[in-house]
Motif scaffolding. Structure first.
Motif, PDB file in Angstrom:
ATOM      1  N   ILE A  96       1.175  -1.423  -0.535  1.00  0.00           N
ATOM      2  CA  ILE A  96       0.059  -0.274   0.122  1.00  0.00           C
ATOM      3  C   ILE A  96       1.017   1.238   0.058  1.00  0.00           C
ATOM      4  CG2 ILE A  96      -1.535   1.676   1.330  1.00  0.00           C
ATOM      5  CD1 ILE A  96      -3.011  -1.062   0.232  1.00  0.00           C
ATOM      6  N   GLN A  97       1.145   2.584  -1.172  1.00  0.00           N
ATOM      7  CA  GLN A  97       1.548   3.522  -0.582  1.00  0.00           C
ATOM      8  C   GLN A  97       0.706   4.384  -1.658  1.00  0.00           C
ATOM      9  OE1 GLN A  97       5.069   3.006  -3.493  1.00  0.00           O
ATOM     10  NE2 GLN A  97       3.853   1.389  -4.351  1.00  0.00           N
ATOM     11  N   GLN A  98       0.590   5.744  -1.743  1.00  0.00           N
ATOM     12  CA  GLN A  98       0.584   6.813  -2.066  1.00  0.00           C
ATOM     13  C   GLN A  98       0.863   6.816  -3.420  1.00  0.00           C
ATOM     14  OE1 GLN A  98      -0.563  10.763   0.398  1.00  0.00           O
ATOM     15  NE2 GLN A  98      -2.121  10.720  -1.387  1.00  0.00           N
ATOM     16  N   PHE A 127      -9.400   3.303   6.221  1.00  0.00           N
ATOM     17  CA  PHE A 127      -7.895   2.111   6.056  1.00  0.00           C
ATOM     18  C   PHE A 127      -8.124   1.444   7.845  1.00  0.00           C
ATOM     19  CE2 PHE A 127      -6.358   4.677   2.342  1.00  0.00           C
ATOM     20  CZ  PHE A 127      -6.016   3.754   1.552  1.00  0.00           C
ATOM     21  N   THR A 128      -8.148   1.938   8.691  1.00  0.00           N
ATOM     22  CA  THR A 128      -7.867   1.109   9.924  1.00  0.00           C
ATOM     23  C   THR A 128      -9.333   0.460  10.195  1.00  0.00           C
ATOM     24  OG1 THR A 128      -8.462   2.982  10.997  1.00  0.00           O
ATOM     25  CG2 THR A 128      -6.285   2.523  10.631  1.00  0.00           C
ATOM     26  N   VAL A 149     -13.870   2.166  -3.895  1.00  0.00           N
ATOM     27  CA  VAL A 149     -12.344   0.964  -4.408  1.00  0.00           C
ATOM     28  C   VAL A 149     -12.914   0.164  -5.484  1.00  0.00           C
ATOM     29  CG1 VAL A 149     -11.487  -1.126  -3.563  1.00  0.00           C
ATOM     30  CG2 VAL A 149     -12.501   0.037  -1.313  1.00  0.00           C
ATOM     31  N   VAL A 150     -11.370   0.796  -6.181  1.00  0.00           N
ATOM     32  CA  VAL A 150     -11.106   0.348  -7.765  1.00  0.00           C
ATOM     33  C   VAL A 150     -10.808  -0.142  -8.125  1.00  0.00           C
ATOM     34  CG1 VAL A 150     -10.429   1.481  -9.797  1.00  0.00           C
ATOM     35  CG2 VAL A 150     -11.336   3.221  -8.464  1.00  0.00           C
ATOM     36  N   ILE A 151     -10.374  -1.384  -8.829  1.00  0.00           N
ATOM     37  CA  ILE A 151     -10.116  -2.782  -8.954  1.00  0.00           C
ATOM     38  C   ILE A 151      -9.528  -2.757 -10.117  1.00  0.00           C
ATOM     39  CG2 ILE A 151      -9.900  -4.899  -8.594  1.00  0.00           C
ATOM     40  CD1 ILE A 151     -12.374  -4.793  -6.876  1.00  0.00           C
ATOM     41  N   ASP A 152      -8.236  -2.828 -10.863  1.00  0.00           N
ATOM     42  CA  ASP A 152      -7.802  -2.875 -12.048  1.00  0.00           C
ATOM     43  C   ASP A 152      -7.492  -4.189 -12.893  1.00  0.00           C
ATOM     44  OD1 ASP A 152      -6.655  -2.092 -14.424  1.00  0.00           O
ATOM     45  OD2 ASP A 152      -5.121  -0.932 -13.556  1.00  0.00           O
ATOM     46  N   TYR A 168     -12.757  10.743  -3.464  1.00  0.00           N
ATOM     47  CA  TYR A 168     -13.020  11.657  -4.730  1.00  0.00           C
ATOM     48  C   TYR A 168     -13.073  12.893  -4.815  1.00  0.00           C
ATOM     49  CZ  TYR A 168     -15.343  11.439  -9.748  1.00  0.00           C
ATOM     50  OH  TYR A 168     -14.778  11.468 -11.262  1.00  0.00           O
ATOM     51  N   ASP A 169     -13.064  13.532  -4.214  1.00  0.00           N
ATOM     52  CA  ASP A 169     -13.188  15.022  -3.115  1.00  0.00           C
ATOM     53  C   ASP A 169     -11.525  15.621  -3.144  1.00  0.00           C
ATOM     54  OD1 ASP A 169     -16.091  15.441  -3.773  1.00  0.00           O
ATOM     55  OD2 ASP A 169     -16.600  15.677  -2.326  1.00  0.00           O
ATOM     56  N   ASN A 170     -10.391  14.840  -2.698  1.00  0.00           N
ATOM     57  CA  ASN A 170     -10.070  15.196  -2.377  1.00  0.00           C
ATOM     58  C   ASN A 170      -8.670  15.186  -3.174  1.00  0.00           C
ATOM     59  OD1 ASN A 170     -11.263  16.356   0.113  1.00  0.00           O
ATOM     60  ND2 ASN A 170     -10.321  14.367   1.154  1.00  0.00           N
ATOM     61  N   ARG A 171      -8.680  13.894  -4.079  1.00  0.00           N
ATOM     62  CA  ARG A 171      -8.090  13.991  -5.923  1.00  0.00           C
ATOM     63  C   ARG A 171      -6.887  12.974  -4.535  1.00  0.00           C
ATOM     64  NH1 ARG A 171     -13.013  14.428  -8.276  1.00  0.00           N
ATOM     65  NH2 ARG A 171     -12.549  15.122 -10.201  1.00  0.00           N
ATOM     66  N   VAL A 172      -7.239  12.202  -3.890  1.00  0.00           N
ATOM     67  CA  VAL A 172      -6.019  11.311  -3.154  1.00  0.00           C
ATOM     68  C   VAL A 172      -6.461   9.716  -3.854  1.00  0.00           C
ATOM     69  CG1 VAL A 172      -5.711  10.393  -1.516  1.00  0.00           C
ATOM     70  CG2 VAL A 172      -6.175  12.633  -0.899  1.00  0.00           C
ATOM     71  N   VAL A 173      -5.079   9.084  -4.213  1.00  0.00           N
ATOM     72  CA  VAL A 173      -5.344   7.872  -4.660  1.00  0.00           C
ATOM     73  C   VAL A 173      -4.220   7.326  -3.568  1.00  0.00           C
ATOM     74  CG1 VAL A 173      -5.228   6.471  -6.684  1.00  0.00           C
ATOM     75  CG2 VAL A 173      -5.957   8.245  -6.338  1.00  0.00           C
ATOM     76  N   TYR A 174      -4.505   5.845  -2.915  1.00  0.00           N
ATOM     77  CA  TYR A 174      -3.781   5.390  -2.780  1.00  0.00           C
ATOM     78  C   TYR A 174      -4.062   4.072  -3.166  1.00  0.00           C
ATOM     79  CZ  TYR A 174      -2.953   7.306   1.438  1.00  0.00           C
ATOM     80  OH  TYR A 174      -2.597   8.901   2.508  1.00  0.00           O
TER      81      TYR A 174
END
Length: 443
Positions: A96-98, A127-128, A149-152, A168-174
């Protein structure tokens, strides 16, 4: 002289050993002279109202979408969602990483691109907390939350596939990885028959959001339930430190107030079947971790086994320490103008400050397969929303079908009508009808 010194050392060592044994015995056998500990003086009475809930019971996707090469299919059906989430529970997510390396176009491709499964959650998911649902190899997880959660599915069959955790709003992806051994089963069970099994969806752009909605009209069952009410005395015993010292004030047949010497107050609205408990001594809330907020909100209701029917996490606001759980029927959220389908909490630093909830529970369902409503398509819903005066597409956050719960006047039965709802500027409302009229069906 040396022999005498050795003898004195031996005697001194022996005395120290004996003294040590005496002190140890005193510690073990010591009992304080104070009164015995009375748990009832410091803890709320143990009360069992209904049931406890696990994290997996409360944190559920509102829907998921399968993005194919061309078309998008989706479902809100609780059985389909359970099938997918049960497969995911077998996975072990690692590394897991950003991910910082994307622009706006790449972000939308990560979330909405082809060959993906997109799970959408109505609330921020820490996450916790998600650790209780899916296995993470990492011993430490980000102190962060996501709502998708997006599964590629686009990678090679024999290579680990990527799973994204997106706010989605914060545009943060791990992102993390899952072993390729799970991919075949996922494709066989969920993906391969998605176009024929699930509902076709289209993409609608609203500001910087892409909202997917069903292409066609659909028939929904209109439900009728007989509701029972939970004994208010159970909540009195569960929420007050000393239930026997609580004073009751009655204001007619519809409103009661319970309060104690600490100014804790529980107000009961019998017309709308809701109660509001306020603990004014709770410390002022501060911005806390979303994971801690969720866990203490779940434990609080579990302590009096206060979960009835099917409630899912619907709002989690770590900034204001507020949590809302909403009743669901057939996988769809239930809305009521008076809060009779919600369990709401607001927390202080360490203690509950406000607890507002329904004390209704579904007793009997009166099914009627013939009593259905033909609900307009997603195109109809968007057209109605865009007709609202001063409508701003930047403020549109979500659109979904839900049930509007109303009490019937002559008995203790409630009708659940399928209705389009939209989330606009952080508030949910029924989609209006162009030209006015009944929103059911958007006729």
């Amino acid at each position: 002289m040396m022999k005498r010194m050795e003898l004195l050392k031996s005697i001194l060592l022996s005395l120290l050993v004996v003294l040590s044994l005496l002190l140890t015995w005193n510690v073990w056998s010591y009992q304080p002279a104070s009164e015995p500990y009375d748990e009832s003086q410091t803890t709320v009475e143990n009360v069992s109202i209904a049931e406890e809930r696990t994290t997996a019971d409360l944190i559920q996707p509102s829907r998921f979408l399968v993005h194919g090469e061309v078309a998008v299919s989706g479902t809100t059906d609780e059985n389909n969602i359970a099938t997918l989430t049960s497969l995911m529970q077998e996975w072990n997510v690692y590394n897991i990483q950003q991910n910082f390396s994307f622009d706006e176009a790449e972000f939308k491709d990560i979330v909405h691109g082809s060959n993906r499964i997109e799970l959408m959650y109505p609330a921020d998911v820490p996450f916790t907390a998600y650790r209780d649902i899916i296995t993470f190899e990492n011993s430490s997880l980000p102190e962060d939350a996501f709502d998708r959660v997006v599964i590629d599915l686009s990678g090679q069959e024999d290579a680990p596939f990527t799973i994204y955790f997106v706010h989605y709003d914060n545009r943060v992806v791990y992102e993390g990885r899952v072993d390729a051994t799970y991919l075949e089963n996922l494709n066989n069970v969920v993906v391969s028959n998605a176009a024929s099994t699930f509902t076709p969806y289209f993409a609608h752009e609203a500001g910087d959001r892409i909202i997917h909605l069903p292409v066609e009209r659909r028939e929904y069952i209109k439900y009728l339930y007989k509701m029972s009410t939970i004994d208010i005395n159970l909540f009195r015993r569960a929420l007050f430190q000393d239930p026997d010292a609580v004073t009751l004030n009655q204001f007619g047949a519809a409103r009661d107030q319970y309060f104690d010497q600490s100014s804790n107050l529980m107000e009961v609205d019998r017309n709308h079947h809701t109660l509001s408990y306020v603990n004014p001594s709770a410390e002022m809330s501060t911005v806390g971790r979303s994971g801690e907020l969720f866990q203490k909100s779940r434990r609080f209701v579990n302590e009096h086994e206060g979960w009835v029917d099917d409630y899912h996490l619907y709002e989690l606001d770590a900034m204001n320490q507020q949590v809302d759980y909403k009743m669901h029927v057939q996988g769809l959220p239930v809305f009521n103008d008076n809060g009779a389908a919600d369990i709401y909490q607001e927390w202080g630093e360490t203690r509950i400050h406000q607890y507002v909830r329904s004390f209704l529970s579904i007793q009997v369902e009166f099914p009627n397969e013939d009593d259905t409503v033909s609900l307009g398509s997603g195109y109809d819903a968007i057209e109605a929303i865009e007709s609202i005066e001063d409508y701003d597409p930047e403020k549109l956050q979500d659109v979904t079908v839900g049930y509007y719960m109303t009490k019937n006047s002559n008995d203790n039965t409630y009708t659940l009508d399928p209705v389009w709802y939209y989330k606009y500027n952080d508030s949910w409302a029924r989609v209006p009808v162009i030209g006015g009229g009944d929103p059911v069906g958007l006729e």
